[in-house]
Structures are given as C-alpha cells and as structure tokens.
Design a protein around this motif. Sequence first.
Motif, PDB file in Angstrom:
ATOM      1  N   ARG A   1       0.858  -1.161   0.194  1.00  0.00           N
ATOM      2  CA  ARG A   1       0.007   0.186   0.075  1.00  0.00           C
ATOM      3  C   ARG A   1       0.875   1.078   0.102  1.00  0.00           C
ATOM      4  NH1 ARG A   1      -2.709  -2.751   4.074  1.00  0.00           N
ATOM      5  NH2 ARG A   1      -2.488  -1.423   5.816  1.00  0.00           N
ATOM      6  N   VAL A   2       2.016   1.290   0.891  1.00  0.00           N
ATOM      7  CA  VAL A   2       2.867   2.418   0.845  1.00  0.00           C
ATOM      8  C   VAL A   2       3.400   2.580  -0.710  1.00  0.00           C
ATOM      9  CG1 VAL A   2       4.989   3.178   1.769  1.00  0.00           C
ATOM     10  CG2 VAL A   2       3.508   2.317   3.415  1.00  0.00           C
ATOM     11  N   ARG A   3       3.945   1.712  -1.331  1.00  0.00           N
ATOM     12  CA  ARG A   3       4.486   1.763  -2.593  1.00  0.00           C
ATOM     13  C   ARG A   3       3.486   2.342  -3.631  1.00  0.00           C
ATOM     14  NH1 ARG A   3       7.303  -3.502  -4.822  1.00  0.00           N
ATOM     15  NH2 ARG A   3       8.018  -1.892  -6.375  1.00  0.00           N
ATOM     16  N   LEU A   4       2.092   1.769  -3.432  1.00  0.00           N
ATOM     17  CA  LEU A   4       1.276   2.272  -4.365  1.00  0.00           C
ATOM     18  C   LEU A   4       1.048   3.766  -4.103  1.00  0.00           C
ATOM     19  CD1 LEU A   4      -1.338  -0.676  -3.951  1.00  0.00           C
ATOM     20  CD2 LEU A   4      -0.039  -0.172  -5.941  1.00  0.00           C
ATOM     21  N   VAL A   5       0.869   4.216  -2.703  1.00  0.00           N
ATOM     22  CA  VAL A   5       0.814   5.633  -2.532  1.00  0.00           C
ATOM     23  C   VAL A   5       1.874   6.293  -3.150  1.00  0.00           C
ATOM     24  CG1 VAL A   5       0.602   7.346  -0.744  1.00  0.00           C
ATOM     25  CG2 VAL A   5      -0.628   5.462  -0.439  1.00  0.00           C
ATOM     26  N   ALA A   6       3.042   6.013  -2.912  1.00  0.00           N
ATOM     27  CA  ALA A   6       4.339   6.717  -3.488  1.00  0.00           C
ATOM     28  C   ALA A   6       4.165   6.672  -5.015  1.00  0.00           C
ATOM     29  CB  ALA A   6       5.613   6.068  -2.934  1.00  0.00           C
ATOM     30  N   GLU A   7       3.738   5.713  -5.648  1.00  0.00           N
ATOM     31  CA  GLU A   7       3.817   5.620  -7.063  1.00  0.00           C
ATOM     32  C   GLU A   7       2.799   6.649  -7.620  1.00  0.00           C
ATOM     33  OE1 GLU A   7       5.567   4.789 -10.255  1.00  0.00           O
ATOM     34  OE2 GLU A   7       6.099   3.460  -8.725  1.00  0.00           O
ATOM     35  N   LEU A   8       1.605   6.573  -7.067  1.00  0.00           N
ATOM     36  CA  LEU A   8       0.536   7.743  -7.631  1.00  0.00           C
ATOM     37  C   LEU A   8       1.060   8.962  -7.231  1.00  0.00           C
ATOM     38  CD1 LEU A   8      -2.016   7.803  -8.920  1.00  0.00           C
ATOM     39  CD2 LEU A   8      -3.244   7.480  -6.625  1.00  0.00           C
ATOM     40  N   ALA A   9       1.563   9.118  -6.064  1.00  0.00           N
ATOM     41  CA  ALA A   9       2.121  10.601  -5.815  1.00  0.00           C
ATOM     42  C   ALA A   9       3.054  11.412  -6.629  1.00  0.00           C
ATOM     43  CB  ALA A   9       2.422  10.499  -4.429  1.00  0.00           C
ATOM     44  N   ALA A  10       4.113  10.284  -6.998  1.00  0.00           N
ATOM     45  CA  ALA A  10       5.115  10.635  -8.033  1.00  0.00           C
ATOM     46  C   ALA A  10       4.484  10.973  -9.325  1.00  0.00           C
ATOM     47  CB  ALA A  10       6.149   9.673  -8.114  1.00  0.00           C
ATOM     48  N   GLY A  11       3.473  10.032  -9.806  1.00  0.00           N
ATOM     49  CA  GLY A  11       2.988  10.289 -11.324  1.00  0.00           C
ATOM     50  C   GLY A  11       2.149  11.620 -11.361  1.00  0.00           C
ATOM     51  N   SER A  12       1.475  12.073 -10.234  1.00  0.00           N
ATOM     52  CA  SER A  12       0.528  12.916 -10.198  1.00  0.00           C
ATOM     53  C   SER A  12       1.085  14.331  -9.801  1.00  0.00           C
ATOM     54  CB  SER A  12      -0.641  12.507  -9.480  1.00  0.00           C
ATOM     55  OG  SER A  12      -0.304  12.225  -8.175  1.00  0.00           O
ATOM     56  N   GLY A  13       2.265  14.241  -9.115  1.00  0.00           N
ATOM     57  CA  GLY A  13       2.761  15.474  -8.472  1.00  0.00           C
ATOM     58  C   GLY A  13       3.860  16.321  -9.422  1.00  0.00           C
ATOM     59  N   ALA A  14       4.357  17.228  -8.894  1.00  0.00           N
ATOM     60  CA  ALA A  14       5.298  18.258  -9.617  1.00  0.00           C
ATOM     61  C   ALA A  14       6.405  17.887 -10.552  1.00  0.00           C
ATOM     62  CB  ALA A  14       6.017  19.034  -8.360  1.00  0.00           C
ATOM     63  N   GLY A  15       6.745  16.377 -10.444  1.00  0.00           N
ATOM     64  CA  GLY A  15       7.512  15.844 -11.304  1.00  0.00           C
ATOM     65  C   GLY A  15       6.822  14.962 -12.311  1.00  0.00           C
ATOM     66  N   GLY A  16       5.487  15.016 -11.942  1.00  0.00           N
ATOM     67  CA  GLY A  16       4.586  14.159 -12.997  1.00  0.00           C
ATOM     68  C   GLY A  16       3.490  15.054 -13.607  1.00  0.00           C
ATOM     69  N   MET A  17       2.437  14.835 -13.322  1.00  0.00           N
ATOM     70  CA  MET A  17       1.100  15.256 -13.979  1.00  0.00           C
ATOM     71  C   MET A  17       0.992  16.818 -13.974  1.00  0.00           C
ATOM     72  SD  MET A  17      -2.815  14.049 -14.209  1.00  0.00           S
ATOM     73  CE  MET A  17      -2.774  14.491 -12.254  1.00  0.00           C
ATOM     74  N   ALA A  18       1.036  17.180 -12.751  1.00  0.00           N
ATOM     75  CA  ALA A  18       0.959  18.853 -12.302  1.00  0.00           C
ATOM     76  C   ALA A  18       2.256  19.448 -12.965  1.00  0.00           C
ATOM     77  CB  ALA A  18       0.778  18.837 -10.569  1.00  0.00           C
ATOM     78  N   GLY A  19       3.270  19.011 -12.675  1.00  0.00           N
ATOM     79  CA  GLY A  19       4.520  19.590 -13.510  1.00  0.00           C
ATOM     80  C   GLY A  19       4.385  19.726 -14.734  1.00  0.00           C
ATOM     81  N   GLY A  20       3.858  18.829 -15.548  1.00  0.00           N
ATOM     82  CA  GLY A  20       3.643  18.729 -16.833  1.00  0.00           C
ATOM     83  C   GLY A  20       2.738  19.530 -17.357  1.00  0.00           C
ATOM     84  N   GLN A  21       1.615  19.902 -16.561  1.00  0.00           N
ATOM     85  CA  GLN A  21       0.621  20.837 -16.783  1.00  0.00           C
ATOM     86  C   GLN A  21       1.198  22.172 -16.676  1.00  0.00           C
ATOM     87  OE1 GLN A  21      -2.718  20.457 -17.875  1.00  0.00           O
ATOM     88  NE2 GLN A  21      -2.751  22.539 -18.340  1.00  0.00           N
ATOM     89  N   MET A  22       2.121  22.301 -15.714  1.00  0.00           N
ATOM     90  CA  MET A  22       2.756  23.788 -15.836  1.00  0.00           C
ATOM     91  C   MET A  22       3.724  23.995 -17.028  1.00  0.00           C
ATOM     92  SD  MET A  22       3.255  26.353 -13.384  1.00  0.00           S
ATOM     93  CE  MET A  22       2.883  27.464 -14.747  1.00  0.00           C
ATOM     94  N   ARG A  23       4.291  22.842 -17.503  1.00  0.00           N
ATOM     95  CA  ARG A  23       5.163  23.124 -18.452  1.00  0.00           C
ATOM     96  C   ARG A  23       4.293  23.411 -19.600  1.00  0.00           C
ATOM     97  NH1 ARG A  23      10.675  21.227 -18.232  1.00  0.00           N
ATOM     98  NH2 ARG A  23      11.052  20.228 -16.159  1.00  0.00           N
ATOM     99  N   ASP A  24       3.222  22.884 -19.692  1.00  0.00           N
ATOM    100  CA  ASP A  24       2.374  23.082 -20.879  1.00  0.00           C
ATOM    101  C   ASP A  24       1.936  24.625 -20.979  1.00  0.00           C
ATOM    102  OD1 ASP A  24       0.687  22.506 -23.230  1.00  0.00           O
ATOM    103  OD2 ASP A  24      -0.863  21.995 -21.675  1.00  0.00           O
ATOM    104  N   ILE A  25       1.568  25.179 -19.811  1.00  0.00           N
ATOM    105  CA  ILE A  25       1.394  26.543 -19.703  1.00  0.00           C
ATOM    106  C   ILE A  25       2.558  27.420 -20.238  1.00  0.00           C
ATOM    107  CG2 ILE A  25       0.606  28.391 -18.088  1.00  0.00           C
ATOM    108  CD1 ILE A  25      -0.771  26.266 -16.498  1.00  0.00           C
ATOM    109  N   GLU A  26       3.807  26.892 -19.782  1.00  0.00           N
ATOM    110  CA  GLU A  26       4.928  27.758 -20.110  1.00  0.00           C
ATOM    111  C   GLU A  26       5.108  27.699 -21.704  1.00  0.00           C
ATOM    112  OE1 GLU A  26       7.328  27.301 -15.968  1.00  0.00           O
ATOM    113  OE2 GLU A  26       7.644  25.827 -17.576  1.00  0.00           O
TER     114      GLU A  26
END
Length: 300
Positions: A143-168
């Motif tokens: 469960r901890v590994r799943l949480v960490a994986e989803l956080a990485a994929g959706s956070g600043a180095g993942g989806m949210a960061g990609g959206q920021m780069r898209d705006i830039e």
Amino acid sequence: MYDFSADSADCARAVEAGLSDYLTGASLSGPGPAAERLVAAMRHGSLEGGKRLRPLLVRQAAAIFSVPRQDTLRTGLAVEMVHCYSLIHDDLPAMDDDDMRRGRPTVHRAFDEASAILAGDALLTHAFSILADVQCHADPQVRVRLVAELAAGSGAGGMAGGQMRDIEGEKGGFSETDIAAMQAMKTGALIRASVRMGAILGGADARALSALTAYAEAAGRAFQLADDILDVTASPESMGKATGKDAEAGKQTLVGRLGIEAARKMLDGIVNEALLALRTFGPRADGLRATARYFAARQK
C-alpha cells in the motif's frame, strides 16, 4: 485469446459501479459530514463517461502476474479519481477554459468554479485514502508503494508539473525534446504510474518492473500523440469536447511541429517500441499490447 473490447467494457462497468458506490456522502464523510454540493460536483466530474483506460492498464499489468481482476479495482479507482480531478481542473477558465467534457457541461459550468476546484481537491485527496485502506491490499508495504507511485505520477515531477510546463510552452520556444518531456509528464506520468501500480500489486521483480516501465513510457507517448492528432482531425461531436484548441492557444505539440503525416508515422514507431518492451512476457501481456494498439487507432 484476449478480447480487448470485452475486457475494457467490463473494466469500465466495474469502475463506474465502484466510483458510484464510493462517491457518496456516507463514504466521504469524516470527521464531519461531506457537503452535498461537493459530493454532487465530484460525481458529475467522475461518473457517466470516460473510457477508464488507466484502471484498465492497472488490471492488465497485474494480470501478467495472475492477480484477479477484482483485486485491482480499488487501485484502479484511485488512479481514475486522480485522472478525473485533473480533467476538472484542466477545464477551468484559468487553465484550458473548456465548456464541455464527455459530451456534457464541465463541472465549473454545471456548478461553479469554486465547486469545481474543491471537487478536484477532494477527488485527489480521497484517492490516497483508498490506497491506504486495507481493502486495497493486505500488505501495508504494498500500500505504501502504491501511494508513493501515484504521488510521483501526479505531482510536481509528474502530471501537475507537466501541466505547468504546458502553460509555459504557450509562450513558445519549446524544442521537440522540450515538448516530449512536457508530454511525458502531463499525460505519460499517470499512464506510467498505472502500469507500475499493477505490477506492484503483482509483486513484480526489478527486471519485470523495468520492462513494464519502458512499455508504459512508450504507451504514454503514443496516447498523447494520438490525442494531439485527434485534436486536429476529429470533430467536437465525436470527441465530446472542443477540438482545435491547441493551435488556438499556442500550445506546443509534436503534430504542430511535424505535421499530421509525420506525426502518424512517429506514432506507429512509438507503438512498436511499446510492444517490443513486452517481448519477455509472452501472451500474458496481450492485454497491454492491445491497449497500446488501441491508443494509436482510437477515433475519440
């Protein structure tokens, strides 16, 4: 023989039912009662639509390791809730400013901007609650590994960061490498996380996880490139949302840089790359192969 249509339809039904059961006042309350308008906005942004491809990838990756379908559902729900949150926020006036999603009004149009922001916030938050629950997996380390994986994929180095780069990128100046890196984060990171989370559920060793990661990264590139092609070639009616907005907004895409035909040729190469990454798994990975091919062939 693997049947993609049957498996994807079954997964979509299971995810729809699972989300409908979970996104209720009773399930979402604590320590106080969940606000009815917030729950309604969360349901509007999550139910009655969507292909549920990310939960399907969780299911298909886990199937390589003989994990039963029902044992992947809660992980799939968490991934889909993060995806739905991202769509709600992407549609906001401050982001892509879209009025339609999945053939009906976006959450901020059906409710209001504040409700849409909070609905996205709540979906993201409760996704991690699902993964932390023992019903997701009996082993707390998993469960901890799943949480960490989803956080990485959706956070600043993942989806949210990609959206920021898209705006830039709307300011111009992106190279093809910059565009690819942005898309790998904005779209590819959650697809990557979905596949890896399925592998984690299955107890994949380092070698298998590496091969599946290579597949997932290629599949994510294929999905985004196909999406960019459809933004140029498909009608709003077939897509259930506005099309042609990337060029209007000055968004940086490989299609805009290369042209349709060259982009389609590139797409074929990326799909082949994804398929090659699965060569060690034999027929157990037929589901993932079918999804990669679907990404390239989809019409909406």
